[in-house]
Design a protein around this motif. Structure first.
Motif, PDB file in Angstrom:
ATOM      1  N   LEU A  90       0.823  -1.196   0.000  1.00  0.00           N
ATOM      2  CA  LEU A  90       0.000   0.000   0.000  1.00  0.00           C
ATOM      3  C   LEU A  90       0.863   1.254   0.000  1.00  0.00           C
ATOM      4  O   LEU A  90       1.999   1.251   0.488  1.00  0.00           O
ATOM      5  CB  LEU A  90      -0.926   0.015   1.220  1.00  0.00           C
ATOM      6  CG  LEU A  90      -2.011  -1.068   1.267  1.00  0.00           C
ATOM      7  CD1 LEU A  90      -2.796  -0.950   2.562  1.00  0.00           C
ATOM      8  CD2 LEU A  90      -2.947  -0.953   0.071  1.00  0.00           C
ATOM      9  N   ASP A  91       0.298   2.310  -0.564  1.00  0.00           N
ATOM     10  CA  ASP A  91       0.980   3.592  -0.575  1.00  0.00           C
ATOM     11  C   ASP A  91       1.111   4.132   0.844  1.00  0.00           C
ATOM     12  O   ASP A  91       0.276   3.869   1.708  1.00  0.00           O
ATOM     13  CB  ASP A  91       0.203   4.583  -1.455  1.00  0.00           C
ATOM     14  CG  ASP A  91       0.990   5.853  -1.715  1.00  0.00           C
ATOM     15  OD1 ASP A  91       0.793   6.818  -0.949  1.00  0.00           O
ATOM     16  OD2 ASP A  91       1.788   5.870  -2.665  1.00  0.00           O
ATOM     17  N   GLU A  92       2.158   4.921   1.074  1.00  0.00           N
ATOM     18  CA  GLU A  92       2.424   5.444   2.414  1.00  0.00           C
ATOM     19  C   GLU A  92       1.286   6.334   2.898  1.00  0.00           C
ATOM     20  O   GLU A  92       0.930   6.316   4.085  1.00  0.00           O
ATOM     21  CB  GLU A  92       3.736   6.244   2.397  1.00  0.00           C
ATOM     22  CG  GLU A  92       4.164   6.780   3.760  1.00  0.00           C
ATOM     23  CD  GLU A  92       4.504   5.676   4.745  1.00  0.00           C
ATOM     24  OE1 GLU A  92       4.390   5.933   5.955  1.00  0.00           O
ATOM     25  OE2 GLU A  92       4.874   4.565   4.301  1.00  0.00           O
ATOM     26  N   SER A  93       0.694   7.123   1.998  1.00  0.00           N
ATOM     27  CA  SER A  93      -0.415   7.984   2.403  1.00  0.00           C
ATOM     28  C   SER A  93      -1.636   7.173   2.823  1.00  0.00           C
ATOM     29  O   SER A  93      -2.363   7.562   3.746  1.00  0.00           O
ATOM     30  CB  SER A  93      -0.786   8.931   1.259  1.00  0.00           C
ATOM     31  OG  SER A  93      -1.112   8.200   0.091  1.00  0.00           O
ATOM     32  N   VAL A  94      -1.864   6.030   2.164  1.00  0.00           N
ATOM     33  CA  VAL A  94      -2.978   5.165   2.547  1.00  0.00           C
ATOM     34  C   VAL A  94      -2.732   4.559   3.916  1.00  0.00           C
ATOM     35  O   VAL A  94      -3.644   4.459   4.746  1.00  0.00           O
ATOM     36  CB  VAL A  94      -3.187   4.055   1.499  1.00  0.00           C
ATOM     37  CG1 VAL A  94      -4.309   3.118   1.925  1.00  0.00           C
ATOM     38  CG2 VAL A  94      -3.510   4.658   0.153  1.00  0.00           C
ATOM     39  N   ILE A  95      -1.503   4.156   4.175  1.00  0.00           N
ATOM     40  CA  ILE A  95      -1.164   3.574   5.480  1.00  0.00           C
ATOM     41  C   ILE A  95      -1.396   4.599   6.592  1.00  0.00           C
ATOM     42  O   ILE A  95      -1.982   4.285   7.639  1.00  0.00           O
ATOM     43  CB  ILE A  95       0.293   3.086   5.481  1.00  0.00           C
ATOM     44  CG1 ILE A  95       0.462   1.919   4.486  1.00  0.00           C
ATOM     45  CG2 ILE A  95       0.727   2.666   6.881  1.00  0.00           C
ATOM     46  CD1 ILE A  95       1.885   1.435   4.366  1.00  0.00           C
ATOM     47  N   LYS A  96      -0.974   5.826   6.368  1.00  0.00           N
ATOM     48  CA  LYS A  96      -1.174   6.869   7.385  1.00  0.00           C
ATOM     49  C   LYS A  96      -2.661   7.139   7.601  1.00  0.00           C
ATOM     50  O   LYS A  96      -3.110   7.329   8.740  1.00  0.00           O
ATOM     51  CB  LYS A  96      -0.454   8.146   6.957  1.00  0.00           C
ATOM     52  CG  LYS A  96       1.060   8.041   6.993  1.00  0.00           C
ATOM     53  CD  LYS A  96       1.704   9.364   6.592  1.00  0.00           C
ATOM     54  CE  LYS A  96       3.219   9.261   6.653  1.00  0.00           C
ATOM     55  NZ  LYS A  96       3.874  10.539   6.249  1.00  0.00           N
ATOM     56  N   PHE A  97      -3.415   7.168   6.500  1.00  0.00           N
ATOM     57  CA  PHE A  97      -4.852   7.428   6.633  1.00  0.00           C
ATOM     58  C   PHE A  97      -5.537   6.302   7.401  1.00  0.00           C
ATOM     59  O   PHE A  97      -6.348   6.559   8.299  1.00  0.00           O
ATOM     60  CB  PHE A  97      -5.483   7.578   5.248  1.00  0.00           C
ATOM     61  CG  PHE A  97      -6.984   7.550   5.285  1.00  0.00           C
ATOM     62  CD1 PHE A  97      -7.695   8.635   5.738  1.00  0.00           C
ATOM     63  CD2 PHE A  97      -7.673   6.421   4.879  1.00  0.00           C
ATOM     64  CE1 PHE A  97      -9.079   8.609   5.793  1.00  0.00           C
ATOM     65  CE2 PHE A  97      -9.056   6.378   4.923  1.00  0.00           C
ATOM     66  CZ  PHE A  97      -9.760   7.476   5.379  1.00  0.00           C
ATOM     67  N   LEU A  98      -5.250   5.054   7.048  1.00  0.00           N
ATOM     68  CA  LEU A  98      -5.869   3.933   7.745  1.00  0.00           C
ATOM     69  C   LEU A  98      -5.483   3.921   9.216  1.00  0.00           C
ATOM     70  O   LEU A  98      -6.310   3.621  10.088  1.00  0.00           O
ATOM     71  CB  LEU A  98      -5.454   2.613   7.078  1.00  0.00           C
ATOM     72  CG  LEU A  98      -6.001   2.368   5.667  1.00  0.00           C
ATOM     73  CD1 LEU A  98      -5.453   1.066   5.115  1.00  0.00           C
ATOM     74  CD2 LEU A  98      -7.518   2.337   5.676  1.00  0.00           C
ATOM     75  N   ASN A  99      -4.234   4.257   9.508  1.00  0.00           N
ATOM     76  CA  ASN A  99      -3.790   4.311  10.903  1.00  0.00           C
ATOM     77  C   ASN A  99      -4.574   5.380  11.680  1.00  0.00           C
ATOM     78  O   ASN A  99      -5.043   5.127  12.807  1.00  0.00           O
ATOM     79  CB  ASN A  99      -2.297   4.613  10.943  1.00  0.00           C
ATOM     80  CG  ASN A  99      -1.743   4.588  12.353  1.00  0.00           C
ATOM     81  OD1 ASN A  99      -1.531   3.537  12.935  1.00  0.00           O
ATOM     82  ND2 ASN A  99      -1.497   5.763  12.909  1.00  0.00           N
ATOM     83  N   SER A 100      -4.747   6.565  11.079  1.00  0.00           N
ATOM     84  CA  SER A 100      -5.498   7.629  11.742  1.00  0.00           C
ATOM     85  C   SER A 100      -6.970   7.261  11.893  1.00  0.00           C
ATOM     86  O   SER A 100      -7.592   7.539  12.932  1.00  0.00           O
ATOM     87  CB  SER A 100      -5.371   8.933  10.944  1.00  0.00           C
ATOM     88  OG  SER A 100      -4.021   9.338  10.853  1.00  0.00           O
ATOM     89  N   LEU A 101      -7.540   6.622  10.870  1.00  0.00           N
ATOM     90  CA  LEU A 101      -8.956   6.253  10.920  1.00  0.00           C
ATOM     91  C   LEU A 101      -9.219   5.231  12.018  1.00  0.00           C
ATOM     92  O   LEU A 101     -10.145   5.398  12.828  1.00  0.00           O
ATOM     93  CB  LEU A 101      -9.382   5.687   9.563  1.00  0.00           C
ATOM     94  CG  LEU A 101     -10.836   5.203   9.460  1.00  0.00           C
ATOM     95  CD1 LEU A 101     -11.788   6.364   9.681  1.00  0.00           C
ATOM     96  CD2 LEU A 101     -11.085   4.552   8.110  1.00  0.00           C
TER      97      LEU A 101
END
Length: 318
Positions: A90-101
């Motif tokens: 997964l893209d790094e931005s997706v990983i950060k978003f999923l982590n925040s969500l």
């Protein structure tokens, strides 16, 4: 006589003093009784609140324990999820978003549990949160559509940065993929921002998805020209092209017998980065070799035949 009056006055004064003292004593007793009654009422009220206070204190202690343990579990879950996502593609931005969500959802769930434990009505909180979510969703419908499209692009990877894509409306090289927009640079060096919602709902052609591409070029020759000669001329141009992958099949075929010409299609494979260089090389050099070898490329023309019919003309004017 005067002596008797003095005695009577003294007795009256003593009686008044005793009466005042009695009234003051009664008032003091009554005040004391009131204080005792208020104290007893306070003690009774306090005794009635003691179980409630004890229960609240126990619930508060349990809530604090839940907060500490919940934060520990949330950090543990996020750590495990971070490792799992780190091993994914997964893209790094997706990983950060999923982590925040996930972090936000878990903390909201923990807050609701704590509020319910200390006696706060959670049904109203959930109803307010749901109503607010619906209102925000309706107000930001377009933005959420682009956001969802950005997540789909970053998760499914239909293209990546550096790919050349063709959509329903334009084409260009992908410069950056954000959660809401995808940035394209066109051939003439224009920056275009494509909403991800529109992009995911349209047809996308990823031209550079693979490392090699087939170059298909069609040449037209006259019906009076020799097909084998034209084929050998095209083959000689292919042999001179440095971009052609010789380990891939090379085809020179008759693709169509048209109304005015014979169409010969050339199919060769090149590396994707060399596609346009190879395409323009064949367009230019095949034309030059056709001219040298007397192979003609026909073009649409109109032949007008004038027939002299004077008698018909005379009748026409009569």
């Amino acid at each position: 006589m005067s002596h008797s009056m003095i005695l009577l006055t003294a007795e009256t004064a003593d009686t008044a003093t005793q009466s005042n003292a009695s009234v003051a004593a009664e008032a003091a007793v009554e005040a004391a009784q009131n204080v005792v009654e208020e104290a007893n009422a306070f003690l009774e009220t306090l005794q009635s609140f003691i179980p409630t206070l004890v229960t609240f204190g126990i619930n508060l202690i349990v809530a604090i324990i839940m907060l500490v343990v919940g934060r520990f579990l949330i950090k543990l879950i996020l750590k495990i999820m971070g490792r799992a996502l780190g091993r994914s593609k997964l893209d790094e931005s997706v990983i950060k978003f999923l982590n925040s969500l996930v972090k936000t959802v878990l903390y909201i769930f923990l807050l609701i549990m704590i509020c319910g434990r200390i006696g706060i009505e959670t049904t109203s909180i959930i109803a307010i949160f749901t109503s607010a979510s619906v209102a925000v969703g309706l107000a930001l419908q377009g933005a959420l559509s682009n956001f969802a499209g950005g997540l789909m692009i970053l998760i499914l990877h239909p293209f990546k940065v550096g790919d050349y894509i063709i959509t329903d409306t334009l084409e260009g090289t992908v410069e950056q993929i954000d959660l809401f927009y995808t940035r394209l640079t066109t051939i003439d060096n224009k920056l275009v921002l494509l909403p991800n919602g529109d992009l995911t709902s349209s047809k996308i052609t990823n031209v550079t998805a693979y490392g090699k591409r087939r170059v298909d070029v069609i040449f037209s020759i006259s019906y009076t020209d020799d097909i084998d000669r034209a084929r050998s001329v095209i083959q000689s141009v292919i042999d001179r092209c440095e971009y052609v992958l010789t380990d891939e099949p090379i085809r020179i075929i008759i693709s169509e017998l048209g109304a005015h010409s014979v169409s010969i299609q050339m199919r060769v494979w090149v590396e994707t980065a060399n596609y346009w260089d190879a395409y323009f090389f064949f367009e230019e050099n095949v034309k030059k070799e056709f001219d040298k070898n007397g192979v003609h490329i026909p073009f649409n023309q109109l032949d007008v035949h004038v027939v002299d019919t004077p008698h018909d003309g005379e009748h026409a004017f009569k």
